[in-house]
Enzyme design. Structure first.
Site, PDB file in Angstrom:
ATOM      1  N   SER A   1       0.852  -1.202   0.000  1.00 56.03           N
ATOM      2  CA  SER A   1       0.000   0.000   0.000  1.00 56.03           C
ATOM      3  C   SER A   1       0.880   1.240   0.000  1.00 56.03           C
ATOM      4  O   SER A   1       2.103   1.164   0.158  1.00 56.03           O
ATOM      5  CB  SER A   1      -0.924   0.017   1.235  1.00 56.03           C
ATOM      6  OG  SER A   1      -0.153   0.096   2.430  1.00 56.03           O
TER       7      SER A   1
ATOM      8  N   ILE B   1       3.151   4.444  -0.419  1.00 58.03           N
ATOM      9  CA  ILE B   1       4.344   4.751  -1.196  1.00 58.03           C
ATOM     10  C   ILE B   1       4.937   3.489  -1.801  1.00 58.03           C
ATOM     11  O   ILE B   1       5.364   3.476  -2.964  1.00 58.03           O
ATOM     12  CB  ILE B   1       5.382   5.482  -0.321  1.00 58.03           C
ATOM     13  CG1 ILE B   1       4.893   6.905  -0.004  1.00 58.03           C
ATOM     14  CG2 ILE B   1       6.742   5.536  -1.006  1.00 58.03           C
ATOM     15  CD1 ILE B   1       5.790   7.668   0.957  1.00 58.03           C
TER      16      ILE B   1
ATOM     17  N   SER C   1      11.658  10.531   6.957  1.00 59.14           N
ATOM     18  CA  SER C   1      10.517  11.440   7.080  1.00 59.14           C
ATOM     19  C   SER C   1      11.016  12.835   7.413  1.00 59.14           C
ATOM     20  O   SER C   1      12.166  13.013   7.851  1.00 59.14           O
ATOM     21  CB  SER C   1       9.581  10.952   8.187  1.00 59.14           C
ATOM     22  OG  SER C   1       8.580  11.907   8.485  1.00 59.14           O
TER      23      SER C   1
ATOM     24  N   TYR D   1       7.644   7.671  16.848  1.00 54.78           N
ATOM     25  CA  TYR D   1       7.878   7.562  15.402  1.00 54.78           C
ATOM     26  C   TYR D   1       9.048   8.449  14.984  1.00 54.78           C
ATOM     27  O   TYR D   1       9.937   8.021  14.235  1.00 54.78           O
ATOM     28  CB  TYR D   1       6.603   7.979  14.662  1.00 54.78           C
ATOM     29  CG  TYR D   1       6.725   8.016  13.157  1.00 54.78           C
ATOM     30  CD1 TYR D   1       6.841   6.839  12.418  1.00 54.78           C
ATOM     31  CD2 TYR D   1       6.719   9.229  12.466  1.00 54.78           C
ATOM     32  CE1 TYR D   1       6.941   6.874  11.036  1.00 54.78           C
ATOM     33  CE2 TYR D   1       6.816   9.278  11.089  1.00 54.78           C
ATOM     34  CZ  TYR D   1       6.930   8.086  10.380  1.00 54.78           C
ATOM     35  OH  TYR D   1       7.041   8.128   9.007  1.00 54.78           O
TER      36      TYR D   1
ATOM     37  N   LYS E   1      12.815   7.527  13.175  1.00 54.02           N
ATOM     38  CA  LYS E   1      13.325   8.134  11.945  1.00 54.02           C
ATOM     39  C   LYS E   1      14.636   8.874  12.193  1.00 54.02           C
ATOM     40  O   LYS E   1      15.531   8.866  11.341  1.00 54.02           O
ATOM     41  CB  LYS E   1      12.271   9.075  11.348  1.00 54.02           C
ATOM     42  CG  LYS E   1      10.989   8.363  10.910  1.00 54.02           C
ATOM     43  CD  LYS E   1      11.263   7.264   9.881  1.00 54.02           C
ATOM     44  CE  LYS E   1       9.984   6.638   9.360  1.00 54.02           C
ATOM     45  NZ  LYS E   1      10.239   5.587   8.354  1.00 54.02           N
TER      46      LYS E   1
ATOM     47  N   SER F   1      -1.512   8.579   1.594  1.00 52.65           N
ATOM     48  CA  SER F   1      -1.323   7.135   1.718  1.00 52.65           C
ATOM     49  C   SER F   1      -2.259   6.628   2.801  1.00 52.65           C
ATOM     50  O   SER F   1      -2.957   7.402   3.464  1.00 52.65           O
ATOM     51  CB  SER F   1       0.130   6.796   2.068  1.00 52.65           C
ATOM     52  OG  SER F   1       0.394   7.079   3.424  1.00 52.65           O
TER      53      SER F   1
END
Length: 336
Positions: A59, A61, A189, A202, A206, A238
């Site tokens: 799904s 990207i 990101s 998150y 990253k 997305s």
């Protein structure tokens, strides 16, 4: 003569700066990447026939990467946990390109099952003979306030986004050093470069990826044909928001807002492929005003902190009011 040169420069420099300012206002990527898209190698020529392994290919990207790479003529390994979705993506790749069935390998993969990564890598090499490009795209995001979030969520994010990616890279990289060439492309990101509220765990994963791969790159200076590339997208359309971690491990996100304000997935992926084809080491991909944040954090961190605090407060307020975090900058909070 000298007066003529000075006069010409006095006109040329302001015009030059004005043109760059206007370009920046309408830009959706850093200038290096945009220049590569205008004057660099074309992905459909540079990537044709290459073997590309995509994680998170079911799904978002990853799915769009599969479609565009198929049209470029790349041979593909599609990996994610949901095998049925991978087969759906494969069918679409075959329907919209000149690839044959044997050119696309569906290989279910769980980044958390690190003991399986060695055998999965051997499977790919047995099937295609080699790996030209690994695109580390798999992972999950987060939408929760740290004060309300279990540490188990932070651990789960780090296990998946960071250690899962490092583990797979650990298996693929020796194959590339043995061949003396290859590309490892990792989707980071905007929050891998700058912090953002509601994404503490998150963002930490990253930042960890940025630190890891930026440290790995100079270790590979004896292998100049091996590219380590980081992709730092801003908000992109997305389904990642539908599967984010919240304050508890198994609690679904309450609100999935509109995706209209985000960058179209196909544009983001096109720029990614341009970067890969031209050996760009770090790509900043975002529409304004998000692109401004990349440059602010790079060149004016004090100003960046001021803006981050200002908009971060609004983001948290909107989140508490029940507005989707991604559209918090574009909507007003709900009122009772």
């Amino acid at each position: 003569m000298d007066c003529c040169i000075v006069s010409a420069l006095s006109w040329f420099i302001p015009v030059y700066l004005l043109i760059h300012l206007l370009c920046f206002l309408f830009a959706d990527a850093d200038f290096t990447l945009l220049w590569a898209s205008l004057a660099g190698h074309k992905p459909e020529r540079k990537l044709k026939g290459l073997v590309v392994w995509i994680t998170g290919a079911s799904s978002g990207i990853g799915e769009e990467l599969a479609y565009q790479l198929a049209k470029c003529g790349s041979r593909l390994i599609l990996s994610a946990r949901r095998e049925d979705e991978l087969h759906r993506v494969k069918r679409h790749c075959l329907e919209t390109s000149d690839l044959k069935d044997e050119d696309v390998l569906v290989l279910p993969l769980d980044l958390l099952e690190r003991t399986s990564h060695e055998e999965k890598t051997k499977t790919v090499i047995r099937y295609f003979g080699h790996i030209d490009i690994l695109i580390n795209n798999g992972g999950r995001s987060q939408r929760s306030l740290f004060l309300e979030t279990s540490v188990d969520v932070c651990q789960a994010l780090m296990e998946l986004n960071f250690l899962g990616t490092v583990s797979l890279t650990k298996q693929v990289l020796p194959h590339m050093t043995q061949r003396g060439r290859g590309s490892i492309v990792t989707v980071s990101s905007l929050v891998g470069l700058a912090g953002a509220p509601l994404a503490t765990g998150y963002s930490a994963t990253k930042h960890a990826l940025q630190g890891f791969f930026n440290s790995l790159r100079p270790e590979l200076t004896d292998y100049p044909k091996i590219l380590i590339s980081m992709v730092c997208p801003g908000p992109v359309q997305s389904q990642i928001i539908s599967n984010v971690f919240t304050e508890e491990l198994n609690k679904p996100v309450a609100t999935v807002g509109s995706q209209e304000h985000k960058m179209p997935t196909n544009r983001c992926v096109h720029l990614m492929l341009v970067g890969i084809a031209n050996g760009v080491k770090e790509m900043w991909i975002a529409q304004q005003p998000f692109l401004l944040f990349y440059y602010a954090w790079q060149y004016a961190p004090t100003f960046a902190w001021f803006i981050t605090d200002l908009l971060g407060r609004k983001r948290v307020q909107n989140f508490k009011a029940g507005v989707d975090a991604d559209s918090a900058y574009f909507t007003k909070p709900k009122t009772s």
